[in-house]
Scaffold this active site. Structure first.
Site, PDB file in Angstrom:
ATOM      1  N   HIS A  28       0.817  -1.224   0.000  1.00  0.00           N
ATOM      2  CA  HIS A  28       0.000   0.000   0.000  1.00  0.00           C
ATOM      3  C   HIS A  28       0.845   1.266   0.000  1.00  0.00           C
ATOM      4  O   HIS A  28       0.618   2.191   0.772  1.00  0.00           O
ATOM      5  CB  HIS A  28      -0.962   0.019   1.196  1.00  0.00           C
ATOM      6  CG  HIS A  28      -1.895  -1.135   1.267  1.00  0.00           C
ATOM      7  ND1 HIS A  28      -3.006  -1.137   2.077  1.00  0.00           N
ATOM      8  CD2 HIS A  28      -1.892  -2.337   0.638  1.00  0.00           C
ATOM      9  CE1 HIS A  28      -3.642  -2.290   1.962  1.00  0.00           C
ATOM     10  NE2 HIS A  28      -2.974  -3.032   1.076  1.00  0.00           N
TER      11      HIS A  28
ATOM     12  N   ARG B  62      -7.422   3.668  -1.147  1.00  0.00           N
ATOM     13  CA  ARG B  62      -6.745   2.561  -0.461  1.00  0.00           C
ATOM     14  C   ARG B  62      -5.317   2.391  -0.966  1.00  0.00           C
ATOM     15  O   ARG B  62      -4.360   2.572  -0.225  1.00  0.00           O
ATOM     16  CB  ARG B  62      -7.530   1.257  -0.642  1.00  0.00           C
ATOM     17  CG  ARG B  62      -6.888   0.055   0.066  1.00  0.00           C
ATOM     18  CD  ARG B  62      -7.752  -1.189  -0.112  1.00  0.00           C
ATOM     19  NE  ARG B  62      -7.152  -2.348   0.522  1.00  0.00           N
ATOM     20  CZ  ARG B  62      -6.309  -3.188  -0.081  1.00  0.00           C
ATOM     21  NH1 ARG B  62      -5.957  -2.989  -1.349  1.00  0.00           N
ATOM     22  NH2 ARG B  62      -5.818  -4.223   0.571  1.00  0.00           N
TER      23      ARG B  62
ATOM     24  N   GLY C 262      -8.712  -2.628  -4.557  1.00  0.00           N
ATOM     25  CA  GLY C 262      -9.583  -2.890  -3.423  1.00  0.00           C
ATOM     26  C   GLY C 262      -8.937  -3.907  -2.500  1.00  0.00           C
ATOM     27  O   GLY C 262      -7.834  -4.394  -2.751  1.00  0.00           O
TER      28      GLY C 262
ATOM     29  N   GLU D   6     -11.323  -0.595  -8.519  1.00  0.00           N
ATOM     30  CA  GLU D   6     -12.128   0.460  -9.108  1.00  0.00           C
ATOM     31  C   GLU D   6     -11.313   1.373 -10.013  1.00  0.00           C
ATOM     32  O   GLU D   6     -10.116   1.598  -9.786  1.00  0.00           O
ATOM     33  CB  GLU D   6     -12.824   1.273  -8.020  1.00  0.00           C
ATOM     34  CG  GLU D   6     -11.910   1.813  -6.944  1.00  0.00           C
ATOM     35  CD  GLU D   6     -12.672   2.285  -5.707  1.00  0.00           C
ATOM     36  OE1 GLU D   6     -13.199   1.440  -4.962  1.00  0.00           O
ATOM     37  OE2 GLU D   6     -12.747   3.504  -5.506  1.00  0.00           O
TER      38      GLU D   6
ATOM     39  N   TYR E 242     -13.279   9.466  -1.899  1.00  0.00           N
ATOM     40  CA  TYR E 242     -13.569   8.228  -2.610  1.00  0.00           C
ATOM     41  C   TYR E 242     -13.866   7.054  -1.672  1.00  0.00           C
ATOM     42  O   TYR E 242     -13.934   5.919  -2.122  1.00  0.00           O
ATOM     43  CB  TYR E 242     -12.450   7.950  -3.614  1.00  0.00           C
ATOM     44  CG  TYR E 242     -12.534   8.948  -4.745  1.00  0.00           C
ATOM     45  CD1 TYR E 242     -13.207   8.657  -5.909  1.00  0.00           C
ATOM     46  CD2 TYR E 242     -12.041  10.239  -4.587  1.00  0.00           C
ATOM     47  CE1 TYR E 242     -13.357   9.600  -6.913  1.00  0.00           C
ATOM     48  CE2 TYR E 242     -12.190  11.194  -5.575  1.00  0.00           C
ATOM     49  CZ  TYR E 242     -12.847  10.867  -6.743  1.00  0.00           C
ATOM     50  OH  TYR E 242     -13.023  11.809  -7.726  1.00  0.00           O
TER      51      TYR E 242
END
Length: 545
Positions: A336, A397, A416, A422, A432
């Site tokens: 991430h 994310r 996701g 997305e 978002y």
């Protein structure tokens, strides 16, 4: 009557709780990373993960358990072992982060690899697919077949072209495949094999023979391998002179590629780039439109304490001078980290920043994690940014793809957790939704809805590119390249899938100077930060209509 001793204990507990809360309000120090992570009691359905306690100046409140960047569960801070649900046949990397009452998140533990055994040994292969047909449309061929059967269940199909692998599709219900970028006026023979969840394969089907047409009549006309690399190509830009620069994520250096000859030259390294034992390292690259006159190369990378954006001169075919730090303080973690860079038509640099495995940061406008950021080329903050800092949009994310269409609109691709990925159309100051909303699932009432969602099993896409207002999306877990048309109204239509399983995991897609695509793979060693243990390819994709 309540005993006096009990009252004293209750008051003491209350005072301690208030003291902890007060400390948490001022606490900005994350816990130490958990150590001694280990797996035991592995079955086809569960595994026990254990670890040694983290330390924290106030106290560890929770431990978050992940596999390969996907959150599995959270346990209380006093818990040092938990049983996790797993999937038969899965190959996962498990790890754990510590989190305190203030929401500070530690760096991750070491990764614990597991190979989950099947629940039932299966040596019986599926039946062969039947009624295989192949139909040409220019230099593209569509193969169709009747479904096979299996005693325990099908995992998918593999397609061969002239005896060599051409691609694959997942799932028992998918019974077609499009093979693109073929030679014109050429005879091809296709066969289809069925595969079950324990890698038993059927005998090949009967052949289907087809001859391609005289020219390309589809969006993707040809795929030409330009180079290979033993590290993970991540960021990629083409310079005005036609040469390509790409970053090698784990090795921490930047390579110049001559796309005509395939010759490669290392032009320099970013000395402060650090790995994360996961997906951090040397990531996105960008050059401003005035690069020919002012040759700055912009780089996003993981450092010891954060993710940051720097710029460095590129002159005489090499990096020169020390990098200038333009933006620092983006939280880093094993996964991430975001990482993509893109200059907009407004001359500003847009940055995809991951949530650092702390979803609450994505909603914190004072934190740079889980955002699309916007800065001037010299690192200063544009006066029209919505929140007075680098934040342009929030509630993300792990965004990685960024691209602008012909109307100057910014599109973003986002991972996701376990439900949906997305594609978003980014608006100034937009929320978002993460972590309350994933795609269109959860509490999404106050967030900007995505323009397109994908099952994570079909997507996990990293890079996007826009050519002639067609959006191209490069997918890792989905092992394919999506294409959709961007409408004047800002919607996506005509979504198609290409190269499914043909080249494995696809990481980066970028436009070429002449209106086509660069494409790179990320198939081996892309989750361990070990330099030189990959086997990747870089392609030029010739586009048609």
């Amino acid at each position: 009557m309540i005993p006096a001793a009990a009252v004293v204990l209750a008051i003491g507990a209350l005072v301690a709780a208030i003291a902890r809360a007060a400390l948490a309000d001022d606490d900005t120090s994350p816990p130490s990373a958990p150590t001694e992570a280990r797996a035991s009691d592995l079955t086809c359905r569960t595994v026990r993960l254990s670890w040694a306690a983290s330390s924290d100046d106030v106290g560890v409140a929770f431990y978050d358990i992940y596999h390969d960047g996907q959150h599995m569960t959270a346990v209380a801070g006093g818990t040092l072992s938990t049983v996790l649900d797993v999937v038969p046949g899965a190959r996962w990397g498990l790890y754990v982060n510590a989190r305190d009452d203030a929401g500070n998140v530690s760096q991750a533990s070491a990764t614990v690899p597991i190979e989950v055994p099947p629940c039932q040994t299966d040596t019986e292969p599926p039946t062969s697919p039947t009624a295989v047909s192949a139909t040409a449309a220019g230099t593209s061929v569509t193969i169709r077949w009747n479904a096979a059967s299996d005693n325990l269940g099908l995992a998918g199909y593999e397609i061969t072209r002239n005896g060599a692998p051409a691609g694959s599709v997942a799932g028992a219900d998918t019974t077609s495949f499009v093979d693109s970028g073929l030679a014109p006026n050429t005879r091809y023979e296709y066969r289809v094999l069925a595969k079950d969840n324990q890698d038993n394969r059927s005998t090949p089907s009967e052949p289907a023979v087809v001859t391609t047409g005289a020219g390309c009549a589809t969006p993707l006309c040809a795929v030409t391998q330009v180079a290979t690399d033993n590290d993970v190509p991540w960021g990629l830009v083409q310079l005005p002179d036609g040469s390509v620069l790409y970053s090698r994520r784990d090795a921490g250096d930047i390579v110049r590629l001559d796309p005509v000859t395939g010759a490669k030259t290392t032009v320099g390294e970013i000395r402060d780039a650090e790995s994360t034992d996961g997906e951090g390292g040397l990531m996105g690259l960008a050059v401003a439109p005035d690069f020919a006159a002012d040759p700055w190369l912009y780089v996003m990378h993981t450092a010891t304490s954060d993710n940051r954006v720097v710029r460095v001169r590129y002159t005489g075919g090499a990096l020169s001078g020390d990098p200038q730090v333009l933006l620092s303080g983006m939280p880093r973690n094993k996964f991430h980290n975001g990482g993509r860079l893109r200059f907009g038509p407004d001359g500003k640099l847009y940055i995809a920043s991951g949530d650092g495995q702390n979803g609450s940061w994505a909603q914190d406008l004072k934190n740079l994690a889980g955002k699309v950021l916007r800065i001037n080329p010299d690192g200063t903050i544009p006066s029209d940014n919505p929140f007075g800092n680098a934040v342009w949009s929030y509630g993300h994310r792990n965004p990685q793809g960024l691209a602008f269409d012909s109307r100057g609109r910014l599109w973003e691709q986002e991972f996701g957790n376990s439900v949906t990925d997305e594609t978003n159309l980014i608006t100034r100051g937009g929320n978002y939704g993460w972590p309350a909303c994933e795609g269109t699932t959860g509490n999404c009432a106050n967030s900007v809805a995505p323009k397109y969602t994908y099952r994570t099993t079909d997507a996990s896409c990293s890079g996007i590119a826009i050519v002639r207002d067609a959006l191209y999306v490069a997918c890792l877990r989905g092992t394919r390249l999506y294409r959709a048309t961007i409408t004047a109204q800002g919607t996506l239509t005509g979504m198609e899938s290409f190269l499914s399983g043909t080249y494995g995991r696809l990481r980066t897609v970028e436009p070429t100077n002449d209106g086509h695509l660069w494409l790179s793979t990320s198939t081996v060693g892309d989750k361990d930060s070990i330099p030189g243990n990959s086997n990747e390819k870089l392609f030029k994709v010739t586009l048609g209509r």
